[in-house]
Design a protein around this motif. Sequence first.
Motif, PDB file in Angstrom:
ATOM      1  N   ILE A 289       0.871  -1.173   0.000  1.00 35.80           N
ATOM      2  CA  ILE A 289       0.000   0.000   0.000  1.00 35.80           C
ATOM      3  C   ILE A 289       0.903   1.217   0.000  1.00 35.80           C
ATOM      4  CG2 ILE A 289      -1.681   1.331   1.326  1.00 35.80           C
ATOM      5  CD1 ILE A 289      -2.810  -1.343   2.324  1.00 35.80           C
ATOM      6  N   ARG A 290       0.672   2.089  -0.975  1.00 33.17           N
ATOM      7  CA  ARG A 290       1.472   3.316  -1.102  1.00 33.17           C
ATOM      8  C   ARG A 290       0.524   4.506  -1.083  1.00 33.17           C
ATOM      9  NH1 ARG A 290       3.702  -0.322  -4.874  1.00 33.17           N
ATOM     10  NH2 ARG A 290       5.798  -0.951  -4.304  1.00 33.17           N
ATOM     11  N   PHE A 291       0.696   5.343  -0.084  1.00 34.89           N
ATOM     12  CA  PHE A 291      -0.132   6.534   0.053  1.00 34.89           C
ATOM     13  C   PHE A 291       0.729   7.776  -0.111  1.00 34.89           C
ATOM     14  CE2 PHE A 291      -3.636   4.703   3.037  1.00 34.89           C
ATOM     15  CZ  PHE A 291      -4.247   4.113   1.953  1.00 34.89           C
ATOM     16  N   PHE A 292       0.230   8.706  -0.899  1.00 31.81           N
ATOM     17  CA  PHE A 292       0.786  10.052  -0.975  1.00 31.81           C
ATOM     18  C   PHE A 292      -0.158  10.902  -0.125  1.00 31.81           C
ATOM     19  CE2 PHE A 292       2.621   7.951  -4.563  1.00 31.81           C
ATOM     20  CZ  PHE A 292       3.862   8.531  -4.722  1.00 31.81           C
ATOM     21  N   VAL A 293       0.213  11.145   1.124  1.00 31.31           N
ATOM     22  CA  VAL A 293      -0.654  11.825   2.075  1.00 31.31           C
ATOM     23  C   VAL A 293      -0.522  13.335   1.868  1.00 31.31           C
ATOM     24  CG1 VAL A 293      -1.265  12.138   4.500  1.00 31.31           C
ATOM     25  CG2 VAL A 293      -0.376   9.918   3.709  1.00 31.31           C
ATOM     26  N   VAL A 294      -1.626  13.937   1.433  1.00 32.46           N
ATOM     27  CA  VAL A 294      -1.670  15.360   1.108  1.00 32.46           C
ATOM     28  C   VAL A 294      -2.088  16.126   2.366  1.00 32.46           C
ATOM     29  CG1 VAL A 294      -2.741  17.080  -0.402  1.00 32.46           C
ATOM     30  CG2 VAL A 294      -2.286  14.768  -1.265  1.00 32.46           C
ATOM     31  N   PRO A 295      -1.417  17.231   2.692  1.00 27.50           N
ATOM     32  CA  PRO A 295      -1.719  17.954   3.926  1.00 27.50           C
ATOM     33  C   PRO A 295      -3.006  18.779   3.820  1.00 27.50           C
ATOM     34  CG  PRO A 295       0.002  19.105   2.745  1.00 27.50           C
ATOM     35  CD  PRO A 295      -0.291  17.843   1.977  1.00 27.50           C
ATOM     36  N   VAL A 296      -4.126  18.063   3.758  1.00 23.62           N
ATOM     37  CA  VAL A 296      -5.432  18.698   3.707  1.00 23.62           C
ATOM     38  C   VAL A 296      -6.414  17.775   4.425  1.00 23.62           C
ATOM     39  CG1 VAL A 296      -6.010  17.680   1.449  1.00 23.62           C
ATOM     40  CG2 VAL A 296      -7.141  19.763   2.161  1.00 23.62           C
ATOM     41  N   VAL A 297      -7.361  18.365   5.119  1.00 26.68           N
ATOM     42  CA  VAL A 297      -8.446  17.616   5.748  1.00 26.68           C
ATOM     43  C   VAL A 297      -9.716  18.022   5.028  1.00 26.68           C
ATOM     44  CG1 VAL A 297      -9.763  17.275   7.886  1.00 26.68           C
ATOM     45  CG2 VAL A 297      -7.263  17.506   7.974  1.00 26.68           C
ATOM     46  N   ILE A 298     -10.435  17.023   4.451  1.00 26.42           N
ATOM     47  CA  ILE A 298     -11.601  17.353   3.629  1.00 26.42           C
ATOM     48  C   ILE A 298     -12.924  16.983   4.297  1.00 26.42           C
ATOM     49  CG2 ILE A 298     -10.313  17.324   1.485  1.00 26.42           C
ATOM     50  CD1 ILE A 298     -11.444  14.554   0.904  1.00 26.42           C
ATOM     51  N   GLY A 299     -12.889  16.290   5.419  1.00 29.22           N
ATOM     52  CA  GLY A 299     -14.085  16.091   6.225  1.00 29.22           C
ATOM     53  C   GLY A 299     -15.067  15.036   5.767  1.00 29.22           C
ATOM     54  N   GLY A 300     -14.775  14.317   4.716  1.00 31.46           N
ATOM     55  CA  GLY A 300     -15.689  13.264   4.264  1.00 31.46           C
ATOM     56  C   GLY A 300     -15.566  13.068   2.774  1.00 31.46           C
ATOM     57  N   GLY A 301     -16.146  11.974   2.301  1.00 34.30           N
ATOM     58  CA  GLY A 301     -16.110  11.669   0.882  1.00 34.30           C
ATOM     59  C   GLY A 301     -15.833  10.204   0.646  1.00 34.30           C
ATOM     60  N   LEU A 302     -15.009   9.891  -0.344  1.00 36.66           N
ATOM     61  CA  LEU A 302     -14.669   8.521  -0.714  1.00 36.66           C
ATOM     62  C   LEU A 302     -13.417   8.097   0.041  1.00 36.66           C
ATOM     63  CD1 LEU A 302     -15.205   6.019  -2.464  1.00 36.66           C
ATOM     64  CD2 LEU A 302     -13.908   7.139  -4.306  1.00 36.66           C
ATOM     65  N   ARG A 303     -13.581   7.123   0.914  1.00 33.96           N
ATOM     66  CA  ARG A 303     -12.467   6.680   1.759  1.00 33.96           C
ATOM     67  C   ARG A 303     -11.427   5.923   0.945  1.00 33.96           C
ATOM     68  NH1 ARG A 303     -12.250   7.122   6.714  1.00 33.96           N
ATOM     69  NH2 ARG A 303     -11.208   5.158   7.161  1.00 33.96           N
ATOM     70  N   ALA A 304     -10.170   6.062   1.333  1.00 32.26           N
ATOM     71  CA  ALA A 304      -9.071   5.375   0.653  1.00 32.26           C
ATOM     72  C   ALA A 304      -9.065   3.890   0.970  1.00 32.26           C
ATOM     73  CB  ALA A 304      -7.733   5.990   1.038  1.00 32.26           C
ATOM     74  N   LEU A 305      -9.503   3.530   2.169  1.00 38.91           N
ATOM     75  CA  LEU A 305      -9.552   2.127   2.581  1.00 38.91           C
ATOM     76  C   LEU A 305     -10.974   1.782   3.006  1.00 38.91           C
ATOM     77  CD1 LEU A 305      -6.284   2.038   4.721  1.00 38.91           C
ATOM     78  CD2 LEU A 305      -6.652   0.878   2.534  1.00 38.91           C
ATOM     79  N   PRO A 306     -11.386   0.540   2.772  1.00 34.22           N
ATOM     80  CA  PRO A 306     -12.732   0.149   3.206  1.00 34.22           C
ATOM     81  C   PRO A 306     -12.842   0.207   4.733  1.00 34.22           C
ATOM     82  CG  PRO A 306     -11.585  -1.709   2.149  1.00 34.22           C
ATOM     83  CD  PRO A 306     -10.673  -0.540   2.094  1.00 34.22           C
ATOM     84  N   ASP A 307     -14.008   0.619   5.220  1.00 32.30           N
ATOM     85  CA  ASP A 307     -14.225   0.760   6.660  1.00 32.30           C
ATOM     86  C   ASP A 307     -13.947  -0.526   7.431  1.00 32.30           C
ATOM     87  OD1 ASP A 307     -14.940   3.448   6.654  1.00 32.30           O
ATOM     88  OD2 ASP A 307     -17.056   3.012   6.303  1.00 32.30           O
ATOM     89  N   ASP A 308     -14.263  -1.660   6.850  1.00 32.46           N
ATOM     90  CA  ASP A 308     -14.141  -2.921   7.579  1.00 32.46           C
ATOM     91  C   ASP A 308     -12.830  -3.656   7.315  1.00 32.46           C
ATOM     92  OD1 ASP A 308     -14.816  -3.449   4.959  1.00 32.46           O
ATOM     93  OD2 ASP A 308     -16.318  -4.962   5.433  1.00 32.46           O
ATOM     94  N   ALA A 309     -11.872  -3.009   6.678  1.00 34.32           N
ATOM     95  CA  ALA A 309     -10.573  -3.648   6.425  1.00 34.32           C
ATOM     96  C   ALA A 309      -9.787  -3.734   7.731  1.00 34.32           C
ATOM     97  CB  ALA A 309      -9.783  -2.859   5.390  1.00 34.32           C
ATOM     98  N   ARG A 310      -9.121  -4.848   7.909  1.00 29.00           N
ATOM     99  CA  ARG A 310      -8.244  -5.040   9.062  1.00 29.00           C
ATOM    100  C   ARG A 310      -6.909  -5.508   8.518  1.00 29.00           C
ATOM    101  NH1 ARG A 310     -10.111  -4.747  13.929  1.00 29.00           N
ATOM    102  NH2 ARG A 310      -8.687  -6.291  14.792  1.00 29.00           N
TER     103      ARG A 310
END
Length: 192
Positions: free
Chosen positions: A143-164
């Motif tokens: 898993i490779r994330f380019f974490v952008v310094p912004v908080v957007i408060g909601g929308g399409l999640r990068a990972l599924p909620d139930d992923a462990r």
Amino acid sequence: MGTLSYTTAVSLDGYIADANGDFQWAAPSAEIFRVHVDRMNAVSAEILGRRTYELMRYWESEPDDESWTADEREFAQRWSALDRIVASSTMASDDVGSPSVRLVPVLTLSAIEDVVRAAPGEVEIFGPTTASAAIRAGLVTDIRFFVVPVVIGGGLRALPDDARLNLRLQETRPFANGTVYLHYRTEATGRP
């Protein structure tokens, strides 16, 4: 045999697009775009959904006005050379613009495993909706994330909620615009 990876730009609060579907806040700087170009060396195939494929078709033909940079031309050449598997139940074979694109109406986990098994290199699964079942099933190894310094408060999640997932950090890299690259490798979670 290849490996399966998932790479995306993500907001600090874990989204790839806001509640309106906008992801322009994640547009890569020239420095980050060069990393994407270099990253394509290891990728031999892409698995994507219809919407992502339609977005990425931009890279299948260079604009007439020669406005692309050298890096953009190189990315387009590498992208066009990849085997691409597009999962869509609504597209017809006439809708794909390249012989290196294969259309599948349903993307099953066994189909993903077949693609990875046959690949000479890394297979990248592109887009959180398309990748979600593979992430949940533990098929994604990187898993490779380019974490952008912004908080957007909601929308399409990068990972599924139930992923462990149990993750092991492989690499970090900060960029001048405040974005931070994080590369994680997944570890077995003990699930069957």
